[in-house]
Design an enzyme around this catalytic site. Structure first.
Site, PDB file in Angstrom:
ATOM      1  N   GLY A 189       0.824  -1.218   0.000  1.00 67.59           N
ATOM      2  CA  GLY A 189       0.000   0.000   0.000  1.00 67.59           C
ATOM      3  C   GLY A 189       0.851   1.258   0.000  1.00 67.59           C
ATOM      4  O   GLY A 189       0.432   2.294   0.519  1.00 67.59           O
TER       5      GLY A 189
ATOM      6  N   GLN B 173      -1.982   7.234   1.116  1.00 64.29           N
ATOM      7  CA  GLN B 173      -1.594   8.333   2.013  1.00 64.29           C
ATOM      8  C   GLN B 173      -0.512   7.889   3.000  1.00 64.29           C
ATOM      9  O   GLN B 173       0.581   8.460   3.057  1.00 64.29           O
ATOM     10  CB  GLN B 173      -2.826   8.820   2.780  1.00 64.29           C
ATOM     11  CG  GLN B 173      -2.497   9.740   3.946  1.00 64.29           C
ATOM     12  CD  GLN B 173      -3.695  10.057   4.819  1.00 64.29           C
ATOM     13  OE1 GLN B 173      -4.296  11.103   4.661  1.00 64.29           O
ATOM     14  NE2 GLN B 173      -4.048   9.193   5.760  1.00 64.29           N
TER      15      GLN B 173
ATOM     16  N   LYS C 298     -10.912  -6.654   9.070  1.00 63.03           N
ATOM     17  CA  LYS C 298      -9.764  -6.133   9.825  1.00 63.03           C
ATOM     18  C   LYS C 298      -9.626  -6.835  11.187  1.00 63.03           C
ATOM     19  O   LYS C 298      -8.536  -6.922  11.737  1.00 63.03           O
ATOM     20  CB  LYS C 298      -9.909  -4.618  10.018  1.00 63.03           C
ATOM     21  CG  LYS C 298      -9.553  -3.815   8.768  1.00 63.03           C
ATOM     22  CD  LYS C 298      -8.045  -3.732   8.585  1.00 63.03           C
ATOM     23  CE  LYS C 298      -7.635  -2.744   7.531  1.00 63.03           C
ATOM     24  NZ  LYS C 298      -6.180  -2.624   7.381  1.00 63.03           N
TER      25      LYS C 298
ATOM     26  N   TYR D 123     -15.755  -4.178   6.254  1.00 64.49           N
ATOM     27  CA  TYR D 123     -14.377  -3.700   6.387  1.00 64.49           C
ATOM     28  C   TYR D 123     -13.826  -4.072   7.763  1.00 64.49           C
ATOM     29  O   TYR D 123     -12.750  -4.654   7.892  1.00 64.49           O
ATOM     30  CB  TYR D 123     -14.347  -2.173   6.200  1.00 64.49           C
ATOM     31  CG  TYR D 123     -13.057  -1.524   6.623  1.00 64.49           C
ATOM     32  CD1 TYR D 123     -11.951  -1.519   5.776  1.00 64.49           C
ATOM     33  CD2 TYR D 123     -12.929  -0.918   7.880  1.00 64.49           C
ATOM     34  CE1 TYR D 123     -10.750  -0.935   6.175  1.00 64.49           C
ATOM     35  CE2 TYR D 123     -11.737  -0.327   8.281  1.00 64.49           C
ATOM     36  CZ  TYR D 123     -10.655  -0.336   7.424  1.00 64.49           C
ATOM     37  OH  TYR D 123      -9.468   0.235   7.829  1.00 64.49           O
TER      38      TYR D 123
ATOM     39  N   THR E 295      -7.373  -0.818  13.127  1.00 61.62           N
ATOM     40  CA  THR E 295      -8.215   0.379  13.009  1.00 61.62           C
ATOM     41  C   THR E 295      -9.212   0.530  14.162  1.00 61.62           C
ATOM     42  O   THR E 295      -9.685  -0.473  14.720  1.00 61.62           O
ATOM     43  CB  THR E 295      -9.004   0.290  11.679  1.00 61.62           C
ATOM     44  OG1 THR E 295     -10.131   1.163  11.720  1.00 61.62           O
ATOM     45  CG2 THR E 295      -9.545  -1.110  11.398  1.00 61.62           C
TER      46      THR E 295
ATOM     47  N   GLU F 272     -12.125   1.138  13.734  1.00 63.33           N
ATOM     48  CA  GLU F 272     -13.384   0.532  13.273  1.00 63.33           C
ATOM     49  C   GLU F 272     -13.640  -0.805  13.979  1.00 63.33           C
ATOM     50  O   GLU F 272     -14.771  -1.287  14.016  1.00 63.33           O
ATOM     51  CB  GLU F 272     -13.346   0.313  11.759  1.00 63.33           C
ATOM     52  CG  GLU F 272     -13.521   1.581  10.952  1.00 63.33           C
ATOM     53  CD  GLU F 272     -14.926   2.166  11.028  1.00 63.33           C
ATOM     54  OE1 GLU F 272     -15.886   1.434  10.760  1.00 63.33           O
ATOM     55  OE2 GLU F 272     -15.047   3.353  11.372  1.00 63.33           O
TER      56      GLU F 272
ATOM     57  N   LEU G 288       0.111  -1.995   4.907  1.00 65.33           N
ATOM     58  CA  LEU G 288      -0.831  -0.870   4.814  1.00 65.33           C
ATOM     59  C   LEU G 288      -1.836  -1.051   3.675  1.00 65.33           C
ATOM     60  O   LEU G 288      -2.750  -0.249   3.523  1.00 65.33           O
ATOM     61  CB  LEU G 288      -0.063   0.446   4.607  1.00 65.33           C
ATOM     62  CG  LEU G 288       1.112   0.724   5.549  1.00 65.33           C
ATOM     63  CD1 LEU G 288       1.672   2.115   5.296  1.00 65.33           C
ATOM     64  CD2 LEU G 288       0.702   0.601   7.009  1.00 65.33           C
TER      65      LEU G 288
HETATM   66  O1  F7E Z   1     -16.136   8.668   7.141  1.00 58.71           O
HETATM   67  C1  F7E Z   1     -19.459  10.203   7.496  1.00 58.71           C
HETATM   68  C2  F7E Z   1     -19.384   8.702   7.424  1.00 58.71           C
HETATM   69  O2  F7E Z   1     -15.134   7.604   5.137  1.00 58.71           O
HETATM   70  C3  F7E Z   1     -16.177   9.326   8.382  1.00 58.71           C
HETATM   71  C4  F7E Z   1     -10.936   4.902   7.032  1.00 58.71           C
HETATM   72  O3  F7E Z   1      -9.613   5.353   6.921  1.00 58.71           O
HETATM   73  O4  F7E Z   1     -11.079   5.716   9.285  1.00 58.71           O
HETATM   74  C5  F7E Z   1     -11.710   5.775   8.004  1.00 58.71           C
HETATM   75  O5  F7E Z   1     -13.043   5.280   8.072  1.00 58.71           O
HETATM   76  C6  F7E Z   1     -17.619   9.619   8.792  1.00 58.71           C
HETATM   77  C7  F7E Z   1     -18.551   8.411   8.665  1.00 58.71           C
HETATM   78  O6  F7E Z   1     -13.956   7.488   7.396  1.00 58.71           O
HETATM   79  C8  F7E Z   1     -19.869  11.381   4.090  1.00 58.71           C
HETATM   80  O7  F7E Z   1     -20.693   8.134   7.426  1.00 58.71           O
HETATM   81  C9  F7E Z   1     -20.794  11.737   6.008  1.00 58.71           C
HETATM   82  O8  F7E Z   1     -19.390   8.376   9.789  1.00 58.71           O
HETATM   83  O9  F7E Z   1     -13.989   9.603   6.175  1.00 58.71           O
HETATM   84  P1  F7E Z   1     -14.773   8.371   6.364  1.00 58.71           P
HETATM   85  P2  F7E Z   1     -14.318   6.221   8.301  1.00 58.71           P
HETATM   86  O10 F7E Z   1     -15.484   5.486   7.806  1.00 58.71           O
HETATM   87  O11 F7E Z   1     -14.358   6.685   9.712  1.00 58.71           O
HETATM   88  C10 F7E Z   1     -11.009   4.403   9.869  1.00 58.71           C
HETATM   89  C11 F7E Z   1     -10.237   4.518  11.159  1.00 58.71           C
HETATM   90  C12 F7E Z   1     -10.483   3.381   8.932  1.00 58.71           C
HETATM   91  O12 F7E Z   1      -9.848   2.417   9.339  1.00 58.71           O
HETATM   92  C13 F7E Z   1     -10.930   3.450   7.517  1.00 58.71           C
HETATM   93  O13 F7E Z   1     -10.074   2.718   6.659  1.00 58.71           O
HETATM   94  O14 F7E Z   1     -18.139  10.593   7.888  1.00 58.71           O
HETATM   95  N1  F7E Z   1     -19.803  10.837   6.216  1.00 58.71           N
HETATM   96  N2  F7E Z   1     -20.866  12.075   4.718  1.00 58.71           N
HETATM   97  C14 F7E Z   1     -19.200  10.591   5.035  1.00 58.71           C
HETATM   98  N3  F7E Z   1     -18.152   9.805   4.725  1.00 58.71           N
HETATM   99  C15 F7E Z   1     -17.742   9.784   3.428  1.00 58.71           C
HETATM  100  N4  F7E Z   1     -16.673   9.010   3.099  1.00 58.71           N
HETATM  101  N5  F7E Z   1     -18.383  10.527   2.450  1.00 58.71           N
HETATM  102  C16 F7E Z   1     -19.456  11.347   2.733  1.00 58.71           C
HETATM  103  O15 F7E Z   1     -19.998  12.002   1.848  1.00 58.71           O
END
Ligand code: F7E
Length: 345
Positions: free
Chosen positions: A8, A12, A158, A154, A130, A132, A85
């Site tokens: 990876g 980033q 993990k 996901y 993570t 998550e 990664l």
């Molecule tokens: O979403 C909300 C969405 O996709 C954060 C990955 O690196 O961190 C990341 O996962 C929040 C969520 O990150 C949109 O529903 C609202 O509640 O930026 P995200 P994530 O899902 O927290 C963890 C630690 C990892 O391990 C993962 O690989 O934001 N949200 N509106 C949205 N999210 C996205 N992507 N797009 C939207 O339009």
């Protein structure tokens, strides 16, 4: 000279880690997937794609789904440190591609651990775990002791990788660690993660290229840190006497809504909110124009409301501290995207 292998490397974290390790004098090998488009802008300067710069990073074609290829790579490079990664890292997309996410994130990790076990069992292994894993957590903040309750394909994949890493450590005595990383961002963040999507779109609005931001769940809260700080923690984890697992987080909780407000404040737009849930919108208080619209297509089948990390163990044992927190992070991402968007115009 120490040798490191990064899967990876084009992402980033991979690109920041490659820079960090090259700065420490490592010979760095990176695994990249074959695709028909070359989009390696962050690592090209490191591996001599530019004819003027000498090659420092060696790239190898590989894929977490290809066991033979991974085994050959590990046998050929015989690294001292391996940083895993590579991942299908988008939580939302994992609901559409659960099998692929499992193959890459879970079985891919097993393939790599097994190759290391067979060809260079002394190598130190870092697994990108993570926050998550905690899902809708039982307690807040979350520590290394908090129960795992993954709630996306996901995170379930993990979780398998997390336990396989622990299992190879316990069964074979391998130096294998999990970094339980909370969200970490930067100007290099993929454009479909929420931070970057917001800073990029707000920059486009400022420059007249878009008229509004389309967004999903604005009430989700995350502990957002700065990616270069987090790759430093990965490296520190592999420099200890004993392998262990660590939470890496800032300890600050903010909502997507706050992030949006801060990004718009950077371009001198103050927002007023109107409506609720799927019909909520953000209005530019000076002009009355709608600049934020909720679109239900960005909602996930299940979302995590809030994750907040307690990195006391990393602070104490690794001497790790975050150098950038939320306000500064949004500022630096906004500044970077204003430049990127203006240049690309
Ligand atoms: O979403 C909300 C969405 O996709 C954060 C990955 O690196 O961190 C990341 O996962 C929040 C969520 O990150 C949109 O529903 C609202 O509640 O930026 P995200 P994530 O899902 O927290 C963890 C630690 C990892 O391990 C993962 O690989 O934001 N949200 N509106 C949205 N999210 C996205 N992507 N797009 C939207 O339009």
């Amino acid at each position: 000279m120490k040798k490191a292998l990064i899967t990876g490397v084009n992402g980033q974290d991979g690109s920041y880690l490659a820079e960090w390790l090259l700065g420490k004098g490592y010979e760095v090998h990176g695994v990249v997937r074959r695709t028909s488009s070359f989009s390696r802008k962050y690592i090209d300067p490191l591996h001599g794609a530019n004819a003027d710069s000498p090659s420092k990073l060696e790239l190898h074609y590989g894929d977490m789904g290809d066991e033979k290829n991974l085994r050959k790579l590990v046998e050929k490079v015989r690294p001292d440190e391996v940083y895993n990664l590579a991942s299908q890292s988008h939580v939302g997309i994992s609901f559409d591609m659960p099998e692929y996410s499992t193959d890459v994130n879970a079985l891919g990790t097993l393939r790599l651990l097994d190759a290391i076990h067979d060809y260079c069992p002394e190598a130190r292994f870092y697994q990108a775990s993570t926050s998550e894993l905690f899902g809708c957590a039982d307690e807040s903040p979350q520590t290394e002791q908090t129960r795992f309750k993954p709630n996306s394909p996901y995170a379930v994949a993990k979780l398998y990788a997390y336990w396989m890493t622990v299992n190879y450590r316990q069964t074979y005595g391998m130096y294998a660690c999990n970094g339980i990383m909370f969200n970490h961002e930067s100007p290099r963040r993929g454009e479909n993660f929420v931070t970057r999507k917001i800073t990029q779109t707000v920059a486009r609005i400022a420059l007249g290229l878009d008229d509004h931001l389309s967004i999903g769940n604005m009430d989700a809260c995350r502990d957002w840190g700065y990616a270069p700080d987090y790759v430093r923690a990965m490296w520190l984890m592999l420099q200890q006497e004993e392998a262990d697992d660590f939470v890496v987080a800032t300890g600050e909780l903010h909502s997507v809504r706050e992030l949006i407000e801060k990004a718009f404040a950077h371009i001198s737009i103050q927002l007023e909110w109107d409506g609720e849930m799927a019909v909520e919108r953000g209005i530019d208080s000076a002009t009355g124009k709608t600049v934020v619209k909720v679109n239900s297509k960005y909602y996930r089948p299940i979302d995590i409301d809030s994750v907040l990390g307690d990195a006391s163990k990393a602070r104490k044992k690794l001497g790790w501290e975050p150098t950038v927190k939320f306000d500064q992070l949004v500022e630096l991402m906004m500044k970077a995207d204003m430049e990127v968007v203006a240049t690309a115009r």
